[in-house]
Design an enzyme around this catalytic site. Structure first.
Site, mmCIF file in Angstrom:
data_model
loop_
_atom_site.group_PDB
_atom_site.id
_atom_site.type_symbol
_atom_site.label_atom_id
_atom_site.label_comp_id
_atom_site.label_asym_id
_atom_site.label_seq_id
_atom_site.Cartn_x
_atom_site.Cartn_y
_atom_site.Cartn_z
ATOM 1 N N ARG A 82 0.846 -1.189 0.000
ATOM 2 C CA ARG A 82 0.000 0.000 0.000
ATOM 3 C C ARG A 82 0.881 1.238 0.000
ATOM 4 O O ARG A 82 1.833 1.335 0.784
ATOM 5 C CB ARG A 82 -0.931 0.011 1.213
ATOM 6 C CG ARG A 82 -1.942 -1.141 1.173
ATOM 7 C CD ARG A 82 -2.904 -1.133 2.323
ATOM 8 N NE ARG A 82 -3.738 -2.329 2.297
ATOM 9 C CZ ARG A 82 -4.616 -2.663 3.235
ATOM 10 N NH1 ARG A 82 -4.787 -1.875 4.289
ATOM 11 N NH2 ARG A 82 -5.336 -3.768 3.131
ATOM 12 N N ARG A 96 2.185 1.308 10.197
ATOM 13 C CA ARG A 96 1.761 1.678 8.847
ATOM 14 C C ARG A 96 2.959 1.579 7.904
ATOM 15 O O ARG A 96 3.689 2.552 7.716
ATOM 16 C CB ARG A 96 1.171 3.088 8.846
ATOM 17 C CG ARG A 96 0.364 3.443 7.601
ATOM 18 C CD ARG A 96 -0.177 4.868 7.704
ATOM 19 N NE ARG A 96 -1.110 5.004 8.789
ATOM 20 C CZ ARG A 96 -2.419 4.738 8.717
ATOM 21 N NH1 ARG A 96 -2.933 4.312 7.579
ATOM 22 N NH2 ARG A 96 -3.203 4.891 9.763
ATOM 23 N N GLU A 112 -6.841 -0.517 15.026
ATOM 24 C CA GLU A 112 -7.509 -1.433 14.091
ATOM 25 C C GLU A 112 -6.533 -2.490 13.565
ATOM 26 O O GLU A 112 -5.471 -2.172 13.054
ATOM 27 C CB GLU A 112 -8.091 -0.626 12.930
ATOM 28 C CG GLU A 112 -8.879 -1.467 11.932
ATOM 29 C CD GLU A 112 -8.090 -1.765 10.672
ATOM 30 O OE1 GLU A 112 -7.992 -2.964 10.313
ATOM 31 O OE2 GLU A 112 -7.569 -0.828 10.060
ATOM 32 N N SER A 121 -10.679 -5.998 9.697
ATOM 33 C CA SER A 121 -11.893 -5.396 9.142
ATOM 34 C C SER A 121 -12.746 -6.498 8.528
ATOM 35 O O SER A 121 -12.269 -7.249 7.676
ATOM 36 C CB SER A 121 -11.557 -4.356 8.072
ATOM 37 O OG SER A 121 -10.994 -3.207 8.651
ATOM 38 N N ARG A 167 1.863 -5.629 11.616
ATOM 39 C CA ARG A 167 1.053 -4.808 12.526
ATOM 40 C C ARG A 167 0.653 -5.568 13.784
ATOM 41 O O ARG A 167 0.692 -5.009 14.888
ATOM 42 C CB ARG A 167 -0.197 -4.282 11.810
ATOM 43 C CG ARG A 167 -1.086 -3.469 12.744
ATOM 44 C CD ARG A 167 -2.268 -2.837 12.048
ATOM 45 N NE ARG A 167 -1.840 -1.736 11.178
ATOM 46 C CZ ARG A 167 -2.640 -0.742 10.807
ATOM 47 N NH1 ARG A 167 -3.891 -0.706 11.226
ATOM 48 N NH2 ARG A 167 -2.203 0.208 10.021
#
Length: 425
Positions: free
Chosen positions: A258, A273, A347, A350, A388
């Site tokens: 990403r 991130r 988070e 999801s 993460r």
């Protein structure tokens, strides 16, 4: 995308969905283009019918009548050619607008503008209580010699990461544990490439709109996906499955990339991130029933929660509001895991139910019990994303001497070790 007939008959509901999801699309303009396209198609069909009828008259016509009929056939052909650009332009415009139409959110979804208006549903697990000053994950990695951020930054730039020693084995252990766990719950293990063609991003709903988040391979049509959902969602594109083939469930592991465009200044320190990571994704392809879809939503959510419980990590489940759920989602929950150094939940998972929104984009249908062709429903949820997940894992399980206690579920993947690292304080 939504069914065009549904949009025509439920324009008000679609406009409301666009409004509450913050999707910039003019539904009235879409319907205008749709009407104009229908008019153009009707004109073309009428002219084609006249041309065919005219062609049948030519052989039977008298010598006096034949020249006029031949000329009329030429005129009709010319008029049809003249309409082709407008027809193609309207078709292309309508398709592009349809790709931007959001799905209708489930009635239970709270209306809100962004993640600040998500609704907490529950908290699970016990927050750690330290009788020492805990370190954050960056400090733990550095003290153990498990990272080298300066060297990897020189090689790969910012938002890169490098793990060494036992931290690498811990990362691999978490990924393998997730694959074994989901396989044990009936999900087919799948190892897939992160490379995908643009059509796959359109099929998953990441395009149009998310192009700035994707790395492109110069000189090729391939791009790097940020989740296995992208390639897996297109595996059956254009196919017609049989009802008995459903559900299809995958535990898909892949690299993920990403660009993190728009996140400048956010989470620049550590593993939260990064541009490249590894992820195990739950993906479900099921029959076209909201009842069945919601049952699978509960199952994949339960899988993710069970994984976190096995890793002995405290977490909370939040329901995403309309402005934070994405255009294609009918229902979306996030799972946020506790990060002691920040005293907040981050988070990590999801969970999404998309109805037939993705299947319409990929042309994925199956024959139901009555033999009718219908579009399937799709769902996805994170199994685990590394590195993460190492952030809460290291921080919640750190000990006073700087070593890391290993949850029982991970010990078989680490040679039975109950603790990793050396005393460093």
């Amino acid at each position: 995308m939504l069914d065009l007939k549904f949009i025509r008959e439920n324009a008000g509901a679609v406009k409301h969905a666009a409004q509450v999801k913050g999707v910039n699309i003019d539904i009235d303009d879409l319907l205008r283009v749709d009407r104009e396209l229908l008019d153009l198609k009707q004109r073309v069909e009428a002219m084609q019918a006249e041309r065919n009828a005219n062609a049948k008259l030519v052989p039977k016509a008298s010598p006096e009548e034949r020249p006029a009929l031949i000329q009329r056939g030429k005129d009709l052909a010319e008029e049809l050619r003249a309409l082709e650009p407008a027809l193609r332009a309207h078709e292309d415009s309508l398709k592009l607008m349809l790709l931007r139409v959001p799905n209708i959110p489930h009635p239970s979804v709270p209306v809100g503008k962004d993640d600040s208006e998500n609704v907490e549903l529950r908290r699970e697990g016990q927050l750690p209580e330290f009788d020492f000053t805990p370190l954050d994950h960056v400090e733990l990695l550095e003290k153990q010699g498990w990272s080298d951020p300066e060297r990897v930054a020189r090689v790969s730039g910012s938002r890169s990461y490098l793990l060494k020693g036992e931290a690498v084995m811990l990362e691999m252990a978490v990924l393998m544990f997730a694959m074994d766990f989901l396989s044990g719950r009936g999900f087919t293990p799948l190892s897939t490439t992160a490379l995908a063609r643009p059509d796959a991003f359109v099929g998953s709903g990441h395009f149009p709109g998310g192009e700035d988040q994707v790395y492109k391979i110069e000189g090729d049509e391939l791009m790097l996906a940020g989740t296995a959902e992208v390639p897996v969602n297109s595996l059956y594109a254009g196919e017609q499955l049989q009802h008995e083939q459903l559900p299809i469930t995958f535990a898909a592991i892949s690299a993920a990339f990403r660009s993190e465009a728009g996140s400048a200044g956010r989470d620049v320190r550590g593993l939260i991130r990064v541009h490249e990571f590894r992820k195990v994704e739950q993906y479900v392809l099921c029959e076209a029933s909201e009842e069945v879809g919601l049952e699978w939503f509960a199952k994949i959510l339960a899988n993710a929660e069970a994984l976190l419980a096995a890793l002995e990590l405290p977490y909370r489940v939040v329901q995403n509001c309309t402005g934070d759920m994405g255009a294609g989602k009918v229902l979306m929950y996030d799972i946020e895991t506790w990060v002691p150094s920040e005293q907040l939940y981050r988070e990590t998972h999801s969970c999404s139910y998309l109805g037939d929104w993705q299947a319409r984009r990929t042309g994925l249908r199956y024959r139901d019990a009555g033999g009718k062709l219908v579009f399937a429903h799709t769902l996805n949820n994170t199994g685990v994303a590394a590195p993460r997940i190492l952030v809460p894992l290291l921080e919640n399980h750190q000990q006073a001497d700087g070593t890391i206690r290993i949850p029982a579920a991970l010990r078989p993947y680490l040679g039975g070790k109950e603790v990793i690292g050396q005393p460093v304080r």
